[in-house]
Write a protein that holds these residues in place. Structure first.
Motif, mmCIF file in Angstrom:
data_model
loop_
_atom_site.group_PDB
_atom_site.id
_atom_site.type_symbol
_atom_site.label_atom_id
_atom_site.label_comp_id
_atom_site.label_asym_id
_atom_site.label_seq_id
_atom_site.Cartn_x
_atom_site.Cartn_y
_atom_site.Cartn_z
ATOM 1 N N GLU A 15 -27.104 -37.942 11.637
ATOM 2 C CA GLU A 15 -27.242 -37.396 10.562
ATOM 3 C C GLU A 15 -26.452 -37.730 9.393
ATOM 4 O OE1 GLU A 15 -28.238 -32.566 10.138
ATOM 5 O OE2 GLU A 15 -26.373 -32.969 10.769
ATOM 6 N N ALA A 44 -35.029 -36.076 9.133
ATOM 7 C CA ALA A 44 -34.654 -35.018 9.894
ATOM 8 C C ALA A 44 -35.347 -34.995 11.287
ATOM 9 C CB ALA A 44 -34.855 -33.788 9.047
ATOM 10 N N ALA A 47 -34.097 -37.863 13.435
ATOM 11 C CA ALA A 47 -32.765 -37.426 14.243
ATOM 12 C C ALA A 47 -33.093 -36.564 15.416
ATOM 13 C CB ALA A 47 -31.801 -36.774 12.969
#
Length: 316
Positions: A15, A44, A47
């Motif tokens: 992140e 996002a 991740a």
């Protein structure tokens, strides 16, 4: 049932690295806010996928992880529906940009995403109309014997008779056309020149326009060599050529979905239907690669299937 990704918070290292790339794009590259928003959403999801796989460090990401993430995008999960090829390819752009940044910054020795290819969207078959509809369109373009009607008929005859792009047609100069020899010189992408047969119908329409139509427009202008002129005697614009096409399509009751490129598609499709070699059609269209031209062969095969299904007693 699609797999559910475990609800695991993204690895803080991944992140942080993603945040560093996004900041770089924002501050140093000035990337648009909407683009940053899309990249942030894509990373996002990336991740979260990595965290679910137990990957906590960008250095631990392998090509297999990137490939499997792409497959997951296409197949979908219980949390996310499958993405279309174009959307998955856009997400992969973010992932590849992220990894490329880490390599350039010296944070990674190699790029695990560089060899992962985006999914190819299905080929869109070109829209062509029948020969009968082409004839209706051309007739509708030449209502009356006014200079505008002569010009409009000549323009559409050239588009269909040569397969020219609209930019090539409106870019024609008088010296580019030889009606006696029946050829026209077109300048395609990259100013690449090609000589294309004009055809008798197009040659007659151009001849009539040059004699009885163009002089009326030319006297209002400043001596431009352009073939197709507007009411002010200037070169006809692409937008005006589109208007000519739309008006003719409406008069012919062919709907509003037609464009000047429709005649280029129809030119290629009708040639192949008539037995022309695909490489000859490639030269006529000015395609750099025959692969681009071969998409028209899919249209003709599809038409053969339709005729077969309708006509053969054992087809159904």
């Amino acid at each position: 049932m699609p797999p559910r990704l475990p609800s695991v918070p993204p690895s803080s290292a991944v992140e942080r690295a993603a945040r560093g790339w996004l900041n770089h794009l924002d501050v140093e590259r000035g990337v648009a806010a909407n683009t940053l928003k899309s990249y942030r959403r894509d990373l996002a999801r990336y991740a979260a996928y990595l965290a679910a796989k137990g990957v906590n460090d960008p250095a631990s990401i392998t090509e297999a992880h990137v490939s499997d993430f792409l497959a997951t995008l296409r197949e979908g999960t219980t949390d996310h529906p499958p993405l279309a090829a174009s959307s998955a390819a856009r997400t992969l752009v973010a992932v590849r940009g992220f990894h490329r940044f880490l390599v350039l910054e010296g944070d990674l020795p190699t790029d695990p995403a560089s060899a992962v290819s985006p999914p190819q969207p299905p080929a869109r078959l070109p829209k062509a109309i029948s020969i009968e509809d082409v004839e209706r369109l051309l007739e509708a373009a030449s209502l009356g014997d006014t200079p505008a009607a002569l010009r409009d008929r000549a323009l559409l005859e050239v588009l269909y008779g040569t397969g020219a792009r609209i930019s090539e047609a409106v870019g024609l100069d008088v010296d580019d056309i030889d009606t006696e020899e029946g050829v026209v010189r077109l300048f395609g992408k990259g100013s690449k020149e090609r000589i294309v047969p004009l055809g008798s119908y197009a040659a007659q329409a151009i001849g009539a326009y040059l004699v009885r139509g163009r002089p009326t427009f030319a006297v209002k202008g400043k001596g431009t060599p352009a073939v197709f002129l507007n009411q002010r005697g200037s070169r006809l614009s692409r937008q005006s050529a589109w208007s000519v096409m739309r008006a003719a399509a409406e008069r012919a009751d062919l709907g509003g979905h037609l464009s000047p490129h429709t005649l280029r598609h129809s030119f290629a499709t009708h040639l192949l239907d008539g037995g022309a070699d695909v490489r000859v059609v490639q030269e006529l269209l000015g395609h750099a690669s025959v692969t681009t031209t071969q998409i028209y062969t899919l249209v003709t095969v599809q038409r053969l299937r339709e005729v077969y299904a309708q006509s053969h007693p054992r087809a159904r």
